[in-house]
Enzyme design. Sequence first.
Site, PDB file in Angstrom:
ATOM      1  N   ASN A   1       0.882  -1.182   0.000  1.00 33.56           N
ATOM      2  CA  ASN A   1       0.000   0.000   0.000  1.00 33.56           C
ATOM      3  C   ASN A   1       0.910   1.219   0.000  1.00 33.56           C
ATOM      4  O   ASN A   1       1.525   1.531   1.025  1.00 33.56           O
ATOM      5  CB  ASN A   1      -0.900  -0.029   1.244  1.00 33.56           C
ATOM      6  CG  ASN A   1      -1.717   1.250   1.395  1.00 33.56           C
ATOM      7  OD1 ASN A   1      -1.774   2.079   0.483  1.00 33.56           O
ATOM      8  ND2 ASN A   1      -2.337   1.414   2.555  1.00 33.56           N
TER       9      ASN A   1
ATOM     10  N   SER B   1       3.643  -2.353  10.112  1.00 32.30           N
ATOM     11  CA  SER B   1       5.105  -2.428  10.230  1.00 32.30           C
ATOM     12  C   SER B   1       5.690  -3.780   9.795  1.00 32.30           C
ATOM     13  O   SER B   1       6.684  -4.243  10.348  1.00 32.30           O
ATOM     14  CB  SER B   1       5.552  -2.084  11.652  1.00 32.30           C
ATOM     15  OG  SER B   1       5.193  -0.747  11.970  1.00 32.30           O
TER      16      SER B   1
ATOM     17  N   LYS C   1       0.076   4.234  -0.168  1.00 30.22           N
ATOM     18  CA  LYS C   1      -0.553   5.419   0.439  1.00 30.22           C
ATOM     19  C   LYS C   1      -0.317   6.628  -0.473  1.00 30.22           C
ATOM     20  O   LYS C   1      -0.294   6.465  -1.688  1.00 30.22           O
ATOM     21  CB  LYS C   1      -0.040   5.624   1.862  1.00 30.22           C
ATOM     22  CG  LYS C   1      -0.141   4.332   2.696  1.00 30.22           C
ATOM     23  CD  LYS C   1       0.065   4.515   4.159  1.00 30.22           C
ATOM     24  CE  LYS C   1      -0.111   3.170   4.868  1.00 30.22           C
ATOM     25  NZ  LYS C   1      -0.014   3.268   6.310  1.00 30.22           N
TER      26      LYS C   1
ATOM     27  N   HIS D   1      -9.443   1.204   4.882  1.00 28.52           N
ATOM     28  CA  HIS D   1      -8.165   1.353   5.581  1.00 28.52           C
ATOM     29  C   HIS D   1      -8.389   2.295   6.764  1.00 28.52           C
ATOM     30  O   HIS D   1      -9.191   3.235   6.674  1.00 28.52           O
ATOM     31  CB  HIS D   1      -7.107   1.918   4.626  1.00 28.52           C
ATOM     32  CG  HIS D   1      -5.737   1.865   5.230  1.00 28.52           C
ATOM     33  ND1 HIS D   1      -5.314   2.807   6.137  1.00 28.52           N
ATOM     34  CD2 HIS D   1      -4.714   0.990   5.086  1.00 28.52           C
ATOM     35  CE1 HIS D   1      -4.079   2.492   6.528  1.00 28.52           C
ATOM     36  NE2 HIS D   1      -3.696   1.396   5.902  1.00 28.52           N
TER      37      HIS D   1
ATOM     38  N   GLY E   1       2.956   2.116  10.653  1.00 23.70           N
ATOM     39  CA  GLY E   1       3.942   3.186  10.485  1.00 23.70           C
ATOM     40  C   GLY E   1       4.731   3.506  11.743  1.00 23.70           C
ATOM     41  O   GLY E   1       5.414   4.528  11.803  1.00 23.70           O
TER      42      GLY E   1
ATOM     43  N   GLU F   1      -5.218  -4.790  10.624  1.00 18.11           N
ATOM     44  CA  GLU F   1      -4.130  -3.820  10.816  1.00 18.11           C
ATOM     45  C   GLU F   1      -4.363  -3.053  12.120  1.00 18.11           C
ATOM     46  O   GLU F   1      -5.137  -2.083  12.143  1.00 18.11           O
ATOM     47  CB  GLU F   1      -4.093  -2.827   9.662  1.00 18.11           C
ATOM     48  CG  GLU F   1      -3.802  -3.442   8.316  1.00 18.11           C
ATOM     49  CD  GLU F   1      -3.261  -2.415   7.323  1.00 18.11           C
ATOM     50  OE1 GLU F   1      -2.172  -2.646   6.794  1.00 18.11           O
ATOM     51  OE2 GLU F   1      -3.919  -1.376   7.111  1.00 18.11           O
TER      52      GLU F   1
HETATM   53  P1  13P Z   1       3.239   0.219   7.501  1.00 19.36           P
HETATM   54  O1  13P Z   1       3.677  -1.085   6.881  1.00 19.36           O
HETATM   55  O2  13P Z   1       4.013   1.389   7.005  1.00 19.36           O
HETATM   56  O3  13P Z   1       3.181   0.110   8.996  1.00 19.36           O
HETATM   57  O4  13P Z   1       1.737   0.478   7.008  1.00 19.36           O
HETATM   58  C1  13P Z   1       0.794  -0.516   7.186  1.00 19.36           C
HETATM   59  C2  13P Z   1      -0.421  -0.141   6.433  1.00 19.36           C
HETATM   60  O5  13P Z   1      -1.173   0.730   6.835  1.00 19.36           O
HETATM   61  C3  13P Z   1      -0.683  -0.850   5.170  1.00 19.36           C
HETATM   62  O6  13P Z   1      -1.964  -0.609   4.708  1.00 19.36           O
END
Ligand code: 13P
Length: 259
Positions: free
Chosen positions: A11, A217, A13, A97, A177, A171
């Site tokens: 993802n 993460s 983002k 999400h 993150g 998640e």
């Molecule tokens: P990270 O892998 O950066 O923690 O993000 C996870 C996420 O939100 C994937 O959709």
Amino acid sequence: MSQRKPVMAGNWKMHKTQIEAQAFVEALPKAALNEDAVEAVICAPFTSLSTLQNLLKDSQVSLGAQNVYHEPQGAYTGEISAGMLTALGVSYVLIGHSERREYFQENDVLLNLKLKAALEAGLNPILCCGESLAEREAGGFEAKILRQIELGLSGVQMSPSYQQRILIAYEPIWAIGTGKTCDDTEANRILGLIRQQIARMYGEDTAKAMRLLYGGSVKPSTVASQMAQPHIDGGLVGGASLEPASFAELIRLCAEHGR
Ligand code: 13P
């Protein structure tokens, strides 16, 4: 060996311009592009989808979007329909999400409409769920997650094809993150509860067939032990999907569970 084909979904983002997206694919090793023991997906910003579709069309890597609107067309300024995505060659879409839920006030009722519109248009929805740190510390957060699944899938008539096409990603918001992954056995416990919820809604066969992902993460150094958990069928990865070498490594490690 699991019968469920592993999934590695990146993802991105709100990262990468079209030019940066192109540079990413050009730097992706051939082995990652051609790996067929895993369903690899890149969920990119809308602005890069067309470029990525051209670059990935002869590869095993599929294209995903990060959002969709549930109406097929009309006066919805700024929105994009499921049919517009399939016409571009997009095959997956993230639904709900935690960043959409939190920053854009998307609720379970709206997300259910989006999920159904995605399915009807032929997209594979990745329904996301998870709790905040405050919810975890308050206790009883499992009920919230199971409710997100129940409401997200409400009214969906399950079929053998939908069992394969609908993915669920757990998640935990506090792990996104932050570099703090959820303990493997805890992630497995929550995904096990989600599987039980699916069994209550659709029966054991559907629960056994559906792929459940963990996100928060995930990195090359964590993915092998995560994939070794019985309920974890793949990863939904933010930060570590942005670098070609790291995304390729995630695909390779994930694929080992598909052989
Ligand atoms: P990270 O892998 O950066 O923690 O993000 C996870 C996420 O939100 C994937 O959709």
